[in-house]
Scaffold this motif. Sequence first.
Motif, PDB file in Angstrom:
ATOM      1  N   ARG A  64      61.743  42.380  16.041  1.00 56.85           N
ATOM      2  CA  ARG A  64      60.868  41.577  15.184  1.00 56.85           C
ATOM      3  C   ARG A  64      60.311  42.319  13.970  1.00 56.85           C
ATOM      4  NH1 ARG A  64      57.866  37.196  17.974  1.00 56.85           N
ATOM      5  NH2 ARG A  64      56.053  37.991  16.866  1.00 56.85           N
ATOM      6  N   VAL A  65      60.501  43.616  13.870  1.00 53.11           N
ATOM      7  CA  VAL A  65      59.882  44.350  12.761  1.00 53.11           C
ATOM      8  C   VAL A  65      60.804  44.450  11.555  1.00 53.11           C
ATOM      9  CG1 VAL A  65      58.305  45.675  14.218  1.00 53.11           C
ATOM     10  CG2 VAL A  65      60.563  46.607  13.679  1.00 53.11           C
ATOM     11  N   MET A  66      60.167  44.478  10.393  1.00 51.62           N
ATOM     12  CA  MET A  66      60.871  44.701   9.131  1.00 51.62           C
ATOM     13  C   MET A  66      59.889  45.348   8.178  1.00 51.62           C
ATOM     14  SD  MET A  66      60.984  40.963   7.418  1.00 51.62           S
ATOM     15  CE  MET A  66      59.504  40.302   6.675  1.00 51.62           C
ATOM     16  N   SER A  67      60.424  46.043   7.204  1.00 47.37           N
ATOM     17  CA  SER A  67      59.565  46.741   6.247  1.00 47.37           C
ATOM     18  C   SER A  67      59.590  46.042   4.905  1.00 47.37           C
ATOM     19  CB  SER A  67      60.021  48.189   6.094  1.00 47.37           C
ATOM     20  OG  SER A  67      59.866  48.869   7.326  1.00 47.37           O
ATOM     21  N   LEU A  68      58.419  45.984   4.314  1.00 48.68           N
ATOM     22  CA  LEU A  68      58.230  45.397   2.989  1.00 48.68           C
ATOM     23  C   LEU A  68      58.272  46.497   1.937  1.00 48.68           C
ATOM     24  CD1 LEU A  68      55.246  43.060   3.920  1.00 48.68           C
ATOM     25  CD2 LEU A  68      57.655  42.410   3.666  1.00 48.68           C
ATOM     26  N   PRO A  69      58.382  46.132   0.673  1.00 50.03           N
ATOM     27  CA  PRO A  69      58.375  47.154  -0.373  1.00 50.03           C
ATOM     28  C   PRO A  69      57.109  48.019  -0.293  1.00 50.03           C
ATOM     29  CG  PRO A  69      58.993  45.028  -1.283  1.00 50.03           C
ATOM     30  CD  PRO A  69      58.549  44.785   0.133  1.00 50.03           C
ATOM     31  N   MET A  70      57.300  49.325  -0.432  1.00 51.42           N
ATOM     32  CA  MET A  70      56.173  50.266  -0.405  1.00 51.42           C
ATOM     33  C   MET A  70      56.559  51.497  -1.195  1.00 51.42           C
ATOM     34  SD  MET A  70      53.209  51.381   0.425  1.00 51.42           S
ATOM     35  CE  MET A  70      52.532  50.205   1.551  1.00 51.42           C
ATOM     36  N   HIS A  71      55.810  51.751  -2.260  1.00 53.24           N
ATOM     37  CA  HIS A  71      56.010  52.958  -3.059  1.00 53.24           C
ATOM     38  C   HIS A  71      54.770  53.167  -3.921  1.00 53.24           C
ATOM     39  CE1 HIS A  71      56.997  50.364  -6.516  1.00 53.24           C
ATOM     40  NE2 HIS A  71      57.767  49.689  -5.675  1.00 53.24           N
ATOM     41  N   PRO A  72      54.585  54.337  -4.476  1.00 53.02           N
ATOM     42  CA  PRO A  72      53.347  54.639  -5.207  1.00 53.02           C
ATOM     43  C   PRO A  72      53.189  53.865  -6.509  1.00 53.02           C
ATOM     44  CG  PRO A  72      54.853  56.499  -5.307  1.00 53.02           C
ATOM     45  CD  PRO A  72      55.446  55.508  -4.371  1.00 53.02           C
ATOM     46  N   PHE A  73      54.225  53.190  -6.969  1.00 56.01           N
ATOM     47  CA  PHE A  73      54.149  52.479  -8.243  1.00 56.01           C
ATOM     48  C   PHE A  73      54.039  50.970  -8.061  1.00 56.01           C
ATOM     49  CE2 PHE A  73      56.688  56.348  -8.693  1.00 56.01           C
ATOM     50  CZ  PHE A  73      55.786  57.090  -9.451  1.00 56.01           C
ATOM     51  N   LEU A  74      53.740  50.535  -6.866  1.00 55.33           N
ATOM     52  CA  LEU A  74      53.613  49.117  -6.553  1.00 55.33           C
ATOM     53  C   LEU A  74      52.255  48.625  -7.059  1.00 55.33           C
ATOM     54  CD1 LEU A  74      55.394  47.070  -4.995  1.00 55.33           C
ATOM     55  CD2 LEU A  74      54.048  47.587  -2.985  1.00 55.33           C
ATOM     56  N   ASP A  75      52.267  47.880  -8.148  1.00 55.94           N
ATOM     57  CA  ASP A  75      50.993  47.459  -8.743  1.00 55.94           C
ATOM     58  C   ASP A  75      50.384  46.291  -7.972  1.00 55.94           C
ATOM     59  OD1 ASP A  75      52.198  45.048  -9.633  1.00 55.94           O
ATOM     60  OD2 ASP A  75      52.791  45.986 -11.520  1.00 55.94           O
ATOM     61  N   ALA A  76      49.126  46.000  -8.269  1.00 54.77           N
ATOM     62  CA  ALA A  76      48.382  44.969  -7.538  1.00 54.77           C
ATOM     63  C   ALA A  76      49.041  43.602  -7.662  1.00 54.77           C
ATOM     64  CB  ALA A  76      46.936  44.923  -8.028  1.00 54.77           C
ATOM     65  N   ALA A  77      49.551  43.257  -8.825  1.00 54.00           N
ATOM     66  CA  ALA A  77      50.183  41.951  -9.025  1.00 54.00           C
ATOM     67  C   ALA A  77      51.425  41.815  -8.140  1.00 54.00           C
ATOM     68  CB  ALA A  77      50.540  41.756 -10.492  1.00 54.00           C
ATOM     69  N   THR A  78      52.202  42.867  -8.036  1.00 59.45           N
ATOM     70  CA  THR A  78      53.400  42.826  -7.194  1.00 59.45           C
ATOM     71  C   THR A  78      53.007  42.750  -5.724  1.00 59.45           C
ATOM     72  OG1 THR A  78      54.618  44.081  -8.853  1.00 59.45           O
ATOM     73  CG2 THR A  78      55.567  43.990  -6.632  1.00 59.45           C
ATOM     74  N   GLN A  79      51.970  43.467  -5.353  1.00 54.51           N
ATOM     75  CA  GLN A  79      51.483  43.392  -3.976  1.00 54.51           C
ATOM     76  C   GLN A  79      51.077  41.963  -3.629  1.00 54.51           C
ATOM     77  OE1 GLN A  79      48.493  46.426  -3.068  1.00 54.51           O
ATOM     78  NE2 GLN A  79      49.427  47.718  -4.630  1.00 54.51           N
ATOM     79  N   GLU A  80      50.366  41.310  -4.531  1.00 54.02           N
ATOM     80  CA  GLU A  80      49.944  39.921  -4.310  1.00 54.02           C
ATOM     81  C   GLU A  80      51.155  38.999  -4.189  1.00 54.02           C
ATOM     82  OE1 GLU A  80      46.996  38.693  -3.640  1.00 54.02           O
ATOM     83  OE2 GLU A  80      46.017  40.639  -3.824  1.00 54.02           O
TER      84      GLU A  80
END
Length: 91
Positions: A64-80
């Motif tokens: 059931r697990v999967m990983s979402l995008p994660m990196h130091p340049f992930l801005d707030a808008a992309t996170q949302e």
Amino acid sequence: AHNSSVYAQYTVEVADREAVQQKLQAAGIPTAVHYPTPLHLQPAFAALGLGEGALPVSERAAARVMSLPMHPFLDAATQERVVAALREATA
């Protein structure tokens, strides 16, 4: 300021991983499965004799697990955008 984080994965558990991944892909959100096989079912641990069904919680999580995008340049808008797409995909 002299340190930086070592971002790795942001892993979530979902009920129907394949369907959620397809919906996220359609929304332009990449995902990855970094842990498809629980440790007790990997060849390195075969000598333990713990076959399929021995650790059902681990096996369920691995399915059931999967990983979402994660990196130091992930801005707030992309996170949302990722969060909104995940909410929609799991609704």
